[in-house]
Design an enzyme around this catalytic site. Sequence first.
Site, short mmCIF file in Angstrom:
data_model
loop_
_atom_site.label_atom_id
_atom_site.label_comp_id
_atom_site.label_asym_id
_atom_site.label_seq_id
_atom_site.Cartn_x
_atom_site.Cartn_y
_atom_site.Cartn_z
N HIS A 73 -9.69 0.85 -1.13
CA HIS A 73 -9.62 1.53 0.16
C HIS A 73 -11.03 1.48 0.76
O HIS A 73 -12.01 1.84 0.09
CB HIS A 73 -9.24 3.00 -0.02
N HIS A 94 0.86 -1.19 0.00
CA HIS A 94 0.00 0.00 0.00
C HIS A 94 0.89 1.23 0.00
O HIS A 94 1.27 1.75 1.04
CB HIS A 94 -0.93 -0.04 1.22
N GLU A 140 -11.33 3.33 6.16
CA GLU A 140 -10.29 4.26 6.66
C GLU A 140 -11.07 5.35 7.42
O GLU A 140 -11.05 5.37 8.64
CB GLU A 140 -9.49 4.85 5.49
N HIS A 156 1.14 4.81 -2.51
CA HIS A 156 0.72 5.60 -3.67
C HIS A 156 1.97 6.27 -4.21
O HIS A 156 2.61 7.04 -3.47
CB HIS A 156 -0.30 6.66 -3.26
N ASP A 168 1.66 4.02 2.71
CA ASP A 168 0.62 4.88 2.13
C ASP A 168 1.21 6.03 1.30
O ASP A 168 1.35 5.89 0.09
CB ASP A 168 -0.32 5.42 3.23
N ASP A 169 1.54 7.15 1.94
CA ASP A 169 2.08 8.33 1.25
C ASP A 169 3.29 8.83 2.04
O ASP A 169 3.21 9.85 2.75
CB ASP A 169 1.00 9.42 1.17
N1 HPA Z 1 -6.90 7.25 1.29
C1 HPA Z 1 -7.56 7.57 0.20
N2 HPA Z 1 -6.97 8.03 -0.89
C2 HPA Z 1 -5.65 8.19 -0.88
C3 HPA Z 1 -4.90 7.86 0.23
C4 HPA Z 1 -5.57 7.36 1.38
O1 HPA Z 1 -4.98 7.03 2.42
N3 HPA Z 1 -3.61 8.14 -0.09
C5 HPA Z 1 -3.60 8.59 -1.35
N4 HPA Z 1 -4.83 8.62 -1.85
ZN ZN Z 2 -3.87 4.71 0.53
#
Ligand code: HPA
Ligand code: ZN
Length: 332
Positions: A194, A14, A197, A16, A275-276
């Site tokens: 996703h 996971h 969350e 991006h 994630d990011d």
């Molecule tokens: N959630 C939803 N969209 C996203 C995320 C996330 O954590 N990171 C990048 N796009």
């Molecule tokens: Zn994500």
Amino acid sequence: MQKLIEGLPKVELHIHIEGSLEPEMMFALAERNGIELRFPSVEAVRQAYAFRDLQSFLDIYYEGAAVLREAQDFYDLTWAYLQKASAQRVRHTEIFFDPQTHTDRGIDFDTVITGIHDALEDGRRRLNISSHLILCFLRHLSAEAAMATLEQALAHKEKIIGVGLDSSELDHPPITFKSVFERARSEGLMTVAHAGEEGPPEYIRQALDSLQVARIDHGVRCIEDATLVERLVRNQVPLTVCPISNVKLRIFETMQAHNLKRLLDLGIRITINSDDPAYFGGYITENFLQAQRALMLDVGDIYRLSKNAILASFLGHSDKEKLLQELDTYIL
Ligand code: HPA
Ligand code: ZN
């Protein structure tokens, strides 16, 4: 424990790729492409990374992605991530990309995927990192727009392993994208989404029932629904959890309050991911380290999390066996 985590052979599921854009590269690409940023410095960009929720992050994440224009930009972005991942002993990675973020500002789909794909090929050759690419649809846009993106992607089907669903979760239920995911599956693509969350457990159910996903990205809100938890355990549905992201986007107030240890102990196939990383200030190793310290994870937990990631990957049987062997040799 820190040494053990640093040296651990890792699988990331996971990440991006647009979320690995470090402010330094944002400035370099802005300069190269003649784009004016609204920030005066790298430090000012980092200071702006204080988020209230998912949407406040997404706004700045889409803004940052505007510096990506040429195939070389997507190559450089991906290559920088792979070098970082390699230094953190990532052995296999499954990378998300958001083509609509780019095609909607006039960048060709081919430009985006070619740049990313070429870097992944070089990662295989030069860094010994295997990888898969997963195309994410932006759920704040329509199912029609997602379908059109899928059609473009099918010309590059051999470059992607599957499709996913990201962006603003609240008020954008998975079921909207049922026919898009059906089409993707009929073309032999894997599916993930996703869910859970910021959104309710119901969205996790929809992702499983309507989109037939093989994994849930995040999924931490499953804890609110005991029947759903039972189902995730019974079917060993993997959750790709991103601990630092969850704290930065205030899904949990502190790392100590994160539920990943509880979910792991309940028997759900939990994995740890970044994630990011450029926006949240931590790659996969930092995610392991912070979760380990705050939740007092022991070697057995680290082993289970690592094994879960190998099993949850889209690698074939023999590649999984090789990585399991490598993990066992390292830990046992
Ligand atoms: N959630 C939803 N969209 C996203 C995320 C996330 O954590 N990171 C990048 N796009
Ligand atoms: Zn994500």
